[in-house]
Write a protein that holds these residues in place. Structure first.
Motif, mmCIF file in Angstrom:
data_model
loop_
_atom_site.group_PDB
_atom_site.id
_atom_site.type_symbol
_atom_site.label_atom_id
_atom_site.label_comp_id
_atom_site.label_asym_id
_atom_site.label_seq_id
_atom_site.Cartn_x
_atom_site.Cartn_y
_atom_site.Cartn_z
ATOM 1 N N THR A 30 0.926 -1.415 -0.408
ATOM 2 C CA THR A 30 -0.056 0.302 0.218
ATOM 3 C C THR A 30 0.951 1.110 0.006
ATOM 4 O O THR A 30 1.015 2.471 -0.893
ATOM 5 C CB THR A 30 -0.523 -0.327 1.150
ATOM 6 O OG1 THR A 30 -1.795 -1.400 1.029
ATOM 7 C CG2 THR A 30 -2.310 1.068 0.864
ATOM 8 N N HIS A 34 0.934 3.861 -2.548
ATOM 9 C CA HIS A 34 0.863 5.664 -2.570
ATOM 10 C C HIS A 34 1.679 5.876 -3.402
ATOM 11 O O HIS A 34 1.396 7.318 -3.517
ATOM 12 C CB HIS A 34 0.135 5.279 -0.437
ATOM 13 C CG HIS A 34 -0.226 6.434 -0.837
ATOM 14 N ND1 HIS A 34 -0.600 7.341 1.124
ATOM 15 C CD2 HIS A 34 -0.824 8.053 -1.443
ATOM 16 C CE1 HIS A 34 -1.247 8.201 0.826
ATOM 17 N NE2 HIS A 34 -1.374 8.599 -0.334
ATOM 18 N N LEU A 49 -7.675 6.599 -3.808
ATOM 19 C CA LEU A 49 -7.695 6.906 -2.447
ATOM 20 C C LEU A 49 -8.706 6.636 -1.112
ATOM 21 O O LEU A 49 -8.017 5.926 -0.461
ATOM 22 C CB LEU A 49 -7.521 9.036 -2.213
ATOM 23 C CG LEU A 49 -6.937 10.070 -0.612
ATOM 24 C CD1 LEU A 49 -5.585 9.201 -0.578
ATOM 25 C CD2 LEU A 49 -8.128 10.482 -0.612
ATOM 26 N N PRO A 50 -9.549 6.226 -2.079
ATOM 27 C CA PRO A 50 -10.733 5.126 -0.914
ATOM 28 C C PRO A 50 -10.549 3.902 -0.839
ATOM 29 O O PRO A 50 -9.978 2.865 0.525
ATOM 30 C CB PRO A 50 -11.677 4.815 -1.529
ATOM 31 C CG PRO A 50 -12.032 6.954 -2.766
ATOM 32 C CD PRO A 50 -10.427 6.894 -2.560
ATOM 33 N N LEU A 52 -7.110 2.718 -1.229
ATOM 34 C CA LEU A 52 -6.259 2.953 -0.666
ATOM 35 C C LEU A 52 -6.116 3.129 0.836
ATOM 36 O O LEU A 52 -5.808 2.580 2.095
ATOM 37 C CB LEU A 52 -5.199 3.826 -0.634
ATOM 38 C CG LEU A 52 -4.590 3.821 -2.620
ATOM 39 C CD1 LEU A 52 -3.644 5.376 -2.949
ATOM 40 C CD2 LEU A 52 -3.256 2.904 -2.467
ATOM 41 N N GLN A 53 -6.735 4.025 1.634
ATOM 42 C CA GLN A 53 -7.614 4.071 2.975
ATOM 43 C C GLN A 53 -7.515 2.372 3.361
ATOM 44 O O GLN A 53 -7.795 2.721 4.545
ATOM 45 C CB GLN A 53 -8.624 5.616 2.891
ATOM 46 C CG GLN A 53 -7.781 6.664 3.020
ATOM 47 C CD GLN A 53 -8.719 7.575 2.619
ATOM 48 O OE1 GLN A 53 -10.273 7.665 3.013
ATOM 49 N NE2 GLN A 53 -8.793 8.928 2.195
ATOM 50 N N LEU A 54 -8.473 1.927 2.814
ATOM 51 C CA LEU A 54 -9.104 0.983 2.583
ATOM 52 C C LEU A 54 -7.911 -0.588 3.730
ATOM 53 O O LEU A 54 -8.531 -0.766 4.223
ATOM 54 C CB LEU A 54 -10.008 -0.005 2.477
ATOM 55 C CG LEU A 54 -11.303 -0.754 2.159
ATOM 56 C CD1 LEU A 54 -11.332 -0.795 4.160
ATOM 57 C CD2 LEU A 54 -12.175 -1.425 1.555
ATOM 58 N N THR A 55 -7.459 -0.119 1.790
ATOM 59 C CA THR A 55 -5.630 -1.528 2.720
ATOM 60 C C THR A 55 -4.925 -0.687 3.799
ATOM 61 O O THR A 55 -4.898 -2.154 4.326
ATOM 62 C CB THR A 55 -4.951 -1.407 1.310
ATOM 63 O OG1 THR A 55 -4.547 0.003 0.606
ATOM 64 C CG2 THR A 55 -5.682 -2.013 0.478
ATOM 65 N N TYR A 56 -4.704 0.865 3.898
ATOM 66 C CA TYR A 56 -4.492 0.911 5.455
ATOM 67 C C TYR A 56 -4.727 0.724 6.798
ATOM 68 O O TYR A 56 -4.347 -0.004 7.397
ATOM 69 C CB TYR A 56 -4.056 2.481 5.487
ATOM 70 C CG TYR A 56 -2.902 3.192 4.092
ATOM 71 C CD1 TYR A 56 -1.720 2.788 4.794
ATOM 72 C CD2 TYR A 56 -3.131 3.988 3.076
ATOM 73 C CE1 TYR A 56 -0.296 3.034 4.103
ATOM 74 C CE2 TYR A 56 -2.113 4.687 2.837
ATOM 75 C CZ TYR A 56 -0.843 4.195 3.021
ATOM 76 O OH TYR A 56 0.543 4.944 2.372
ATOM 77 N N SER A 57 -5.808 0.580 6.468
ATOM 78 C CA SER A 57 -7.023 0.189 7.764
ATOM 79 C C SER A 57 -6.187 -1.099 8.105
ATOM 80 O O SER A 57 -6.493 -1.801 9.322
ATOM 81 C CB SER A 57 -8.514 0.541 7.447
ATOM 82 O OG SER A 57 -8.443 2.019 7.252
#
Length: 266
Positions: A30, A34, A49-50, A52-57
């Protein structure tokens, strides 16, 4: 507190380690994605971006839970194992729900892709888009995006030409196309008959199905870790059988005096 079987403990540590490794790899991928997208266009960044935010979480939560579970399994701490089990159960239920929703909307995803590619063809009729489509035509052995070779009008590219041993159906190209500009004989020129859109959608859906299968395997790994931790908790909560010590008034030194005297005489 009961004693935990060494094989049970080792299996639990191994499974939790796999979860931590997968979380770390996902976080690294991720971060790389990014950083790569950040240097690109703003529109592409907004679209990704959405996700990427999900995979970060996902990766961060997996790492935190794996750390807590590893500590609880190694040190045999009940509170850490309980936190890991509760967190992993909630995490698993969330992703099972997301999987069911994604599978239920599979047909809608295919229709959305079809509309997306058609909009790309109508709005981005640029040389870059055409070059990308030419590469797709060679790889998938197709011609045009939606309506076959008609999408190209007069300028049918050479990427539509059938290979020597094509695996997809071919058809004779129209003689009023650019392919016949420098042709002398009357031999037909064979081009791919089918458009690329069905093949593109099928390829994306194959990736979608593979992703769902991988996620299902990861969920089964999470469930296995929960089961192993629950078994360890059951062993820790089980009381060991301790033999009861009973005092007897007859067990006193005087009862063994005869044995002592016999030993002294000998």
């Amino acid at each position: 507190m009961g004693k935990v079987n060494v094989y049970l403990k080792g299996s639990c540590i191994f499974v939790i380690s796999l979860i931590g490794i997968l979380g770390a790899l996902l976080l690294a991928a991720t971060l790389f994605t990014h950083g790569h997208v950040y240097n690109g266009e703003d529109e592409e960044m907004d679209e990704l971006l959405p996700g990427l935010q999900l995979t970060y979480s996902i990766s961060i939560i997996a790492l935190i839970l794996a750390t807590i579970g590893m500590y609880g399994a190694c040190k045999e701490k009940k509170w850490a194992l309980i936190m890991f089990v509760v967190g992993m159960i909630l995490f698993t239920l969330f992703w099972i729900t997301r999987d069911i929703q994604a599978l239920a909307r599979r047909s809608e995803v295919a229709e959305h892709l079809k509309m997306h590619y058609r909009q790309m063809l109508s709005q981005n009729n640029t040389s870059e888009m055409n070059d990308t489509l030419r590469i797709v035509q060679i790889k998938l052995q197709c011609c045009g995006l939606d309506q076959g070779y008609l999408d190209w009008g007069y300028n049918i590219p050479e990427s539509c030409l059938c290979a020597e041993e094509p695996t997809k159906p071919c058809v004779a190209a129209p003689r009023n196309s650019s392919l016949f500009e420098h042709k002398i004989d009357d031999q037909p020129i064979m081009i791919y008959k089918e458009s690329c859109l069905p093949y593109l959608i099928a390829h994306v859906m194959e990736v979608f199905d593979a992703t769902m299968a991988i996620l299902l395997g990861v969920i089964l790994l999470w469930v296995l870790s929960v089961v192993l931790c629950i078994l360890i908790l059951c062993r820790l909560c089980k009381k060991e059988d301790v033999p009861v010590v009973v005092y007897s008034a007859e067990a006193k030194a005087g009862n063994y005096a005869a044995l002592t005297e016999l030993a002294e005489d000998t």
